[in-house]
Design an enzyme around this catalytic site. Structure first.
Site, PDB file in Angstrom:
ATOM      1  N   LYS A 282       1.021  -0.992   0.209  1.00  0.00           N
ATOM      2  CA  LYS A 282       0.213  -0.318  -0.189  1.00  0.00           C
ATOM      3  C   LYS A 282       0.960   1.261   0.221  1.00  0.00           C
ATOM      4  CE  LYS A 282      -3.688   2.256   3.284  1.00  0.00           C
ATOM      5  NZ  LYS A 282      -4.682   2.265   4.559  1.00  0.00           N
TER       6      LYS A 282
ATOM      7  N   ALA B  11       2.419  -8.379   4.954  1.00  0.00           N
ATOM      8  CA  ALA B  11       1.477  -6.798   5.357  1.00  0.00           C
ATOM      9  C   ALA B  11       0.998  -6.488   6.306  1.00  0.00           C
ATOM     10  CB  ALA B  11       0.910  -6.879   4.100  1.00  0.00           C
ATOM     11  N   ALA B  12       1.533  -5.304   7.081  1.00  0.00           N
ATOM     12  CA  ALA B  12       0.862  -5.946   8.778  1.00  0.00           C
ATOM     13  C   ALA B  12       1.364  -3.569   8.909  1.00  0.00           C
ATOM     14  CB  ALA B  12       1.043  -6.019   9.374  1.00  0.00           C
TER      15      ALA B  12
ATOM     16  N   SER C 214       2.917  -2.429  12.369  1.00  0.00           N
ATOM     17  CA  SER C 214       3.789  -3.410  13.358  1.00  0.00           C
ATOM     18  C   SER C 214       4.559  -2.709  15.002  1.00  0.00           C
ATOM     19  CB  SER C 214       4.524  -4.068  12.503  1.00  0.00           C
ATOM     20  OG  SER C 214       5.849  -2.979  12.708  1.00  0.00           O
TER      21      SER C 214
ATOM     22  N   THR D  34       4.645 -12.645  15.242  1.00  0.00           N
ATOM     23  CA  THR D  34       5.550 -12.331  15.998  1.00  0.00           C
ATOM     24  C   THR D  34       4.784 -13.129  16.999  1.00  0.00           C
ATOM     25  OG1 THR D  34       5.941 -10.104  17.560  1.00  0.00           O
ATOM     26  CG2 THR D  34       3.612 -10.397  16.361  1.00  0.00           C
ATOM     27  N   ASP D  35       6.326 -12.409  18.455  1.00  0.00           N
ATOM     28  CA  ASP D  35       6.570 -12.763  19.893  1.00  0.00           C
ATOM     29  C   ASP D  35       5.099 -12.241  20.375  1.00  0.00           C
ATOM     30  OD1 ASP D  35       7.987 -10.875  19.868  1.00  0.00           O
ATOM     31  OD2 ASP D  35       9.928 -11.905  20.481  1.00  0.00           O
ATOM     32  N   GLU D  36       5.239 -11.177  19.672  1.00  0.00           N
ATOM     33  CA  GLU D  36       4.352 -10.406  20.955  1.00  0.00           C
ATOM     34  C   GLU D  36       3.139 -10.821  20.898  1.00  0.00           C
ATOM     35  OE1 GLU D  36       4.251  -6.273  21.013  1.00  0.00           O
ATOM     36  OE2 GLU D  36       6.238  -6.119  19.754  1.00  0.00           O
TER      37      GLU D  36
ATOM     38  N   TYR E  38      -1.207  -3.979  19.001  1.00  0.00           N
ATOM     39  CA  TYR E  38      -0.338  -4.482  18.275  1.00  0.00           C
ATOM     40  C   TYR E  38      -0.904  -6.090  17.506  1.00  0.00           C
ATOM     41  CZ  TYR E  38       3.542  -6.455  15.685  1.00  0.00           C
ATOM     42  OH  TYR E  38       4.466  -7.733  15.369  1.00  0.00           O
ATOM     43  N   SER E  39      -0.699  -6.358  19.203  1.00  0.00           N
ATOM     44  CA  SER E  39      -0.900  -7.740  19.519  1.00  0.00           C
ATOM     45  C   SER E  39      -1.739  -8.653  19.731  1.00  0.00           C
ATOM     46  CB  SER E  39      -0.024  -7.964  20.000  1.00  0.00           C
ATOM     47  OG  SER E  39      -0.152  -7.626  21.967  1.00  0.00           O
TER      48      SER E  39
ATOM     49  N   LYS F 201      -2.552  -8.451  15.709  1.00  0.00           N
ATOM     50  CA  LYS F 201      -1.375  -9.837  15.492  1.00  0.00           C
ATOM     51  C   LYS F 201      -2.465 -11.148  15.100  1.00  0.00           C
ATOM     52  CE  LYS F 201       1.523 -10.208  12.866  1.00  0.00           C
ATOM     53  NZ  LYS F 201       1.038 -10.224  11.190  1.00  0.00           N
TER      54      LYS F 201
ATOM     55  N   TYR G 192      13.372   3.894  27.667  1.00  0.00           N
ATOM     56  CA  TYR G 192      12.098   4.183  27.991  1.00  0.00           C
ATOM     57  C   TYR G 192      11.992   3.089  29.286  1.00  0.00           C
ATOM     58  CZ  TYR G 192       8.403   4.655  24.350  1.00  0.00           C
ATOM     59  OH  TYR G 192       7.784   4.678  23.455  1.00  0.00           O
TER      60      TYR G 192
ATOM     61  N   ARG H 117      14.308  -8.742  25.341  1.00  0.00           N
ATOM     62  CA  ARG H 117      13.804  -8.775  23.971  1.00  0.00           C
ATOM     63  C   ARG H 117      15.104  -9.921  23.127  1.00  0.00           C
ATOM     64  NH1 ARG H 117      10.664  -6.763  26.143  1.00  0.00           N
ATOM     65  NH2 ARG H 117       8.974  -5.051  25.354  1.00  0.00           N
TER      66      ARG H 117
ATOM     67  N   HIS I  75       3.691  -1.953  28.573  1.00  0.00           N
ATOM     68  CA  HIS I  75       4.811  -1.963  28.205  1.00  0.00           C
ATOM     69  C   HIS I  75       5.274  -2.744  28.801  1.00  0.00           C
ATOM     70  CE1 HIS I  75       8.483  -0.525  26.473  1.00  0.00           C
ATOM     71  NE2 HIS I  75       8.721  -2.241  25.754  1.00  0.00           N
TER      72      HIS I  75
END
Length: 360
Positions: free
Chosen positions: A35, A83-84, A86, A135-137, A161-162, A165, A218, A225, A298
Site C-alpha cells: 500500500k 503486510a501489517a 507493526s 510476531t512473538d508479541e 498491535y499484538s 496480529k 523507556y 527482547r 509495556h
C-alpha cells in the site's frame, strides 16, 4: 519457468529483505504488493526494482476486487504475507489502523487466496503455499527465568498491535482447518539490520547518537527482547516456505536475549570504534542516554524457543547479535543518504515508478 510469488508488504523492513533474498534466486518471480504507508520504502529494494523478475503493484490488501484481479493476472504459486502495521506506540495512539490492516486485510487476503486456490488444477493446488508472518508479541509478557515460548504457548497479547496480529493468526489457522488452504505461520523475535525504519529502537538510537541527540530509553531499560538479524529471518521464512509442514507454526529467533539498555550501550560502544568523530559537545555517546517515562502496558520480556525449526528444518541464525550489530552499524554509517531521505520524507515523494507493474 519462474515461480511467481506474491509478497505483501514487500516495501517494508522485513518484506524487502525477503524480496532481496528471493530475487537472488533466478527461479523466482516476485510480485511486491504494498500500500506504501509511511513505512513502505521501495528504495530498500535497491537495484532489485529493475530486476526483470520483479513487479510492483501498489494495492491495499483490504481491496478485495483489486487483489482478486492481481491473483488472476499473476497466477502465484505462493503468498508470503508480511503486510501489517507493526509499531506498538502507534497502535496505542491509533488502534483502528491496526484493526483494519492486520485483521480485515488478512481476512480479505485469505478469502482471495482461497477462492483462487480452490480453482487450481490438482497438481498446482498441492504446491501452493500461504505463509503468514507473525510476531512473538502474540504470546505476551513472560517472566524472567521462565522458559521461552514454544509454538504451543497460549496467546496473551497486551497491545492493540499484538492483539490484531493474534487475531490474524487465528484467521489463518481457521482457513486451513475449515477450508483446507495450505498455510504456514511463523513467529519472529525483534528484528534489526539494514533498511529498518528509524522509529524502531536500534536505528533510532544509532541515528540520534550520530546527530548528538538524546537516546530515550523507556523506564530503566530493563525490558528483555530476543534479537534476530533480518537476513537470518528472511532465510528462516524461506526455509519454512520450502520445507515446512502445512498447518504448522514455526518460531524464528536469534537466541540472544538482552535488555534494551544493554542494546543501547552496545550501539554506543560500536560507534566509539566506528564513528569516533562525535558531534560537537558530545564526550561519549553513552552520555546521550536519557531515561523517559515507560509506555502503558509495556511487556517486560519476550522470548521464543526455536528448537522446532532448528531440528525439523535445519535452520539456525548465521549472525550472532554482535556480528549482526556491527554489520548494521556499518551499513547505516555507509548509507547516510538512505536515512536522510527517510527522515526528511523525500523517499515518499519520489518512490512511485520504482519497478514495473503489469495491471493497469
Amino acid at each position: 519457468m519462474s515461480i511467481p510469488i506474491i509478497v505483501t508488504g514487500g516495501a517494508g523492513f522485513i518484506g524487502s529483505a525477503v524480496i532481496r533474498l528471493l530475487l537472488s534466486d533466478a527461479r523466482y518471480r516476485v510480485v511486491n504488493v504494498d500500500k506504501l504507508t509511511y513505512a513502505g520504502n521501495l528504495e530498500s529494494l535497491g537495484d532489485n526494482v529493475f530486476n526483470p523478475n520483479y513487479c510492483f503493484e501498489q494495492i491495499d490488501i483490504c481491496q478485495h476486487d483489486e487483489m482478486l484481479k492481481l491473483f488472476r493476472h499473476y497466477s502465484p504459486q505462493a503468498v508470503i504475507h508480511l503486510a501489517a502495521e507493526s509499531h506498538v506506540d502507534r497502535s496505542l495512539e491509533g488502534p483502528s489502523t491496526f484493526i483494519q490492516t492486520n485483521i480485515i486485510g488478512t481476512y480479505q487476503l485469505l478469502e482471495v487466496a482461497y477462492r483462487y486456490w480452490e480453482n487450481l488444477p490438482d497438481q498446482t493446488q498441492s504446491r501452493f503455499r500461504f505463509v503468514h508472518v507473525s510476531t512473538d508479541e502474540v504470546f505476551g509478557d513472560i517472566e524472567v527465568g521462565s522458559p521461552p515460548c514454544t509454538e504451543q504457548a497460549a496467546y496473551a497479547p497486551n497491545s492493540p498491535y499484538s492483539a490484531s496480529k493474534a487475531c490474524s493468526d487465528h484467521l489463518v489457522r481457521a482457513w486451513w482447518r475449515s477450508y483446507g488452504l495450505p498455510v504456514l505461520v511463523t513467529h519472529c523475535t525483534n528484528n534489526y539490520g539494514p533498511y529498518q525504519f528509524p522509529e524502531k529502537l536500534i536505528p533510532l538510537m544509532l541515528l540520534n547518537a550520530l546527530e548528538g541527540k538524546q537516546l530515550p530509553v523507556y523506564g530503566a531499560g530493563e525490558q528483555i527482547r530476543d534479537w534476530l538479524y533480518v537476513d537470518d529471518h528472511a532465510r528462516g521464512i524461506m526455509r519454512v516456505f520450502s520445507h515446512g509442514k502445512v498447518g504448522e507454526n514455526y518460531n524464528i529467533g536469534g537466541n540472544t536475549q538482552l535488555a534494551n539498555l544493554q542494546v543501547v550501550h552496545h550501539i554506543c560502544d560500536l560507534l566509539e570504534i566506528l564513528a569516533p568523530d562525535k558531534p560537537a559537545g558530545v564526550n561519549q555517546y553513552q552520555d546521550l542516554i536519557t531515561h523517559v517515562a515507560d509506555r502503558p502496558g509495556h511487556d517486560h520480556r519476550y522470548a521464543l524457543d526455536t528448537s522446532k525449526i532448528r531440528e525439523e528444518l535445519g535452520w539456525k541464525p548465521r549472525e550472532s547479535f554482535f556480528s549482526g550489530m556491527r554489520k548494521t552499524v556499518e551499513w547505516y554509517l555507509n548509507n547516510a543518504e538512505w536515512s536522510r531521505r527517510v527522515q526528511d520524507g523525500s523517499y515518499q515523494r519520489e518512490r512511485l515508478g520504482m519497478g514495473h507493474k503489469e495491471i493497469a
